[in-house]
Structures are given as structure tokens and as C-alpha cells.
Design a protein around this motif. Structure first.
Motif, PDB file in Angstrom:
ATOM      1  N   ASN A 101       0.716  -1.315   0.256  1.00 48.84           N
ATOM      2  CA  ASN A 101       0.188   0.054  -0.115  1.00 48.84           C
ATOM      3  C   ASN A 101       0.789   1.496   0.057  1.00 48.84           C
ATOM      4  O   ASN A 101       0.696   1.937   1.017  1.00 48.84           O
ATOM      5  CB  ASN A 101      -0.912  -0.067   1.122  1.00 48.84           C
ATOM      6  N   PHE A 102       1.636   1.305  -0.982  1.00 47.87           N
ATOM      7  CA  PHE A 102       2.358   2.621  -1.013  1.00 47.87           C
ATOM      8  C   PHE A 102       1.577   3.777  -1.730  1.00 47.87           C
ATOM      9  O   PHE A 102       0.717   3.620  -2.291  1.00 47.87           O
ATOM     10  CB  PHE A 102       3.607   2.412  -2.090  1.00 47.87           C
ATOM     11  N   ASP A 103       2.009   5.106  -1.302  1.00 53.06           N
ATOM     12  CA  ASP A 103       1.208   6.062  -1.701  1.00 53.06           C
ATOM     13  C   ASP A 103       1.728   6.562  -3.166  1.00 53.06           C
ATOM     14  O   ASP A 103       1.005   7.244  -3.730  1.00 53.06           O
ATOM     15  CB  ASP A 103       1.365   7.344  -0.840  1.00 53.06           C
ATOM     16  N   ASN A 132      -1.647   0.073  -7.919  1.00 56.30           N
ATOM     17  CA  ASN A 132      -3.169   0.587  -7.555  1.00 56.30           C
ATOM     18  C   ASN A 132      -2.981   1.921  -7.079  1.00 56.30           C
ATOM     19  O   ASN A 132      -3.623   2.357  -6.216  1.00 56.30           O
ATOM     20  CB  ASN A 132      -3.774  -0.453  -6.500  1.00 56.30           C
ATOM     21  N   CYS A 133      -1.683   2.485  -7.124  1.00 57.87           N
ATOM     22  CA  CYS A 133      -1.393   3.829  -6.492  1.00 57.87           C
ATOM     23  C   CYS A 133      -0.981   4.727  -7.760  1.00 57.87           C
ATOM     24  O   CYS A 133      -0.637   4.306  -8.628  1.00 57.87           O
ATOM     25  CB  CYS A 133      -0.490   3.916  -5.221  1.00 57.87           C
ATOM     26  N   PRO A 134      -0.745   6.207  -7.508  1.00 58.31           N
ATOM     27  CA  PRO A 134      -0.086   7.005  -8.447  1.00 58.31           C
ATOM     28  C   PRO A 134       1.241   6.587  -8.560  1.00 58.31           C
ATOM     29  O   PRO A 134       1.939   5.985  -7.997  1.00 58.31           O
ATOM     30  CB  PRO A 134       0.081   8.259  -7.730  1.00 58.31           C
ATOM     31  N   ALA A 135       1.761   6.681  -9.826  1.00 60.30           N
ATOM     32  CA  ALA A 135       3.174   6.484 -10.325  1.00 60.30           C
ATOM     33  C   ALA A 135       3.871   7.418 -11.308  1.00 60.30           C
ATOM     34  O   ALA A 135       3.010   8.021 -11.794  1.00 60.30           O
ATOM     35  CB  ALA A 135       2.971   5.115 -10.985  1.00 60.30           C
ATOM     36  N   LEU A 136       5.022   7.592 -11.035  1.00 61.54           N
ATOM     37  CA  LEU A 136       5.633   8.716 -11.659  1.00 61.54           C
ATOM     38  C   LEU A 136       6.843   8.105 -12.485  1.00 61.54           C
ATOM     39  O   LEU A 136       7.915   7.381 -11.933  1.00 61.54           O
ATOM     40  CB  LEU A 136       6.248   9.433 -10.668  1.00 61.54           C
ATOM     41  N   ILE A 137       7.040   8.140 -13.595  1.00 61.36           N
ATOM     42  CA  ILE A 137       8.082   7.848 -14.523  1.00 61.36           C
ATOM     43  C   ILE A 137       8.953   8.775 -14.771  1.00 61.36           C
ATOM     44  O   ILE A 137       8.433   9.980 -15.321  1.00 61.36           O
ATOM     45  CB  ILE A 137       7.653   7.178 -15.842  1.00 61.36           C
ATOM     46  N   VAL A 138      10.323   8.787 -14.458  1.00 55.68           N
ATOM     47  CA  VAL A 138      11.318  10.046 -14.541  1.00 55.68           C
ATOM     48  C   VAL A 138      11.992   9.585 -15.786  1.00 55.68           C
ATOM     49  O   VAL A 138      12.590   8.594 -15.797  1.00 55.68           O
ATOM     50  CB  VAL A 138      12.066  10.043 -13.345  1.00 55.68           C
TER      51      VAL A 138
END
Length: 139
Positions: A101-103, A132-138
């Protein structure tokens, strides 16, 4: 806000850029903790085990891939923990992220094996589609 961030790492330049971005986000959030996740890929593990002198050397070589990233987080005084998973990187990251359950999940756009990504699809793409949580690709 983002109190618990998963930072997927493989030692590539893109994962180092992802670490810098994660540190910037964590710096802005009080009591934020980053969990750096490195996946020991089964397809590469057998070869690594055969060429290592033992379990300790194998663990050390995996940690060395994360050294620059750890230095970056330490220099920013960011709370972090390193977790080494085993399996295929994409599914292992997704399963762990969803279970814990990461944010927020942060991952570099490309890893160390660009040929495999061309054929099988990138790890970052697989993670983005399935967490199932927001994700950011850098980039």
C-alpha cells in the motif's frame, strides 16, 4: 500526501534520476519514507550466482548498484530503506507495491537492458499499467 514512496531501482542512470526526483518529493513531506526496491531478476540470477564467490559477494554486488542512489538520498537527509526482491522486475515491483500500500511509485523510464525492453516492453510501462497507486516515470 505521499508518506510512503516506493523507488524502483536497478543502478541505471535513469533510476538515479528517479532517486533525485523522489528525494525532492520526500524533502517536501514531513515524515516521508522512501523504500528503494531492487529486483534480482531470475533470468540473470543464475549467472550472477555462478560467477560470485558466495552469498555475501552477491549481496555486495547488488548493493553496489544502488550506492550512488543511496548517496543521493543520504545527502538530502531522506529516510529510506533498501529492499531486495527476487523475480521478474515488472511483476515483482507491482506485487510488492500493491501489497504494501504505497502512496506513490517512482521509476526510471528505462533500465539497464534496453534490448529486452524493446522486445518485451519496458518494466516502467508494466508497472504504470498495474500498480494501484499514483506512479511517476522519470526520464
Amino acid at each position: 500526501m505521499y508518506k510512503k514512496i516506493l523507488l524502483a531501482a536497478d543502478g541505471s542512470e535513469n533510476s538515479l534520476r528517479a532517486a533525485r526526483e523522489a528525494a525532492e518529493i520526500a524533502f517536501l513531506v514531513k515524515d516521508c519514507k522512501i523504500e528503494v526496491v531492487y529486483v534480482a531478476d531470475y533470468s540473470k540470477s543464475k549467472s550472477a550466482i555462478l560467477h560470485s564467490q558466495g552469498k555475501e559477494e552477491l549481496e555486495l554486488s547488488r548493493r553496489e548498484k544502488l550506492h550512488q542512489m543511496e548517496k543521493e538520498l543520504q545527502s538530502q537527509h531522506i529516510a529510506y530503506e533498501v529492499k531486495i526482491l527476487h523475480g521478474e522486475p515488472g511483476p515483482a515491483i507491482v506485487e510488492y507495491a500493491n501489497k504494501e500500500n504505497f502512496d506513490l511509485v517512482i521509476i526510471g523510464s528505462r533500465g539497464l537492458n534496453s534490448f529486452q525492453e524493446m522486445v518485451l516492453g519496458s518494466v516502467s510501462h508494466k508497472v504504470m499499467k498495474r500498480v494501484n497507486c499514483p506512479a511517476l516515470i522519470v526520464k
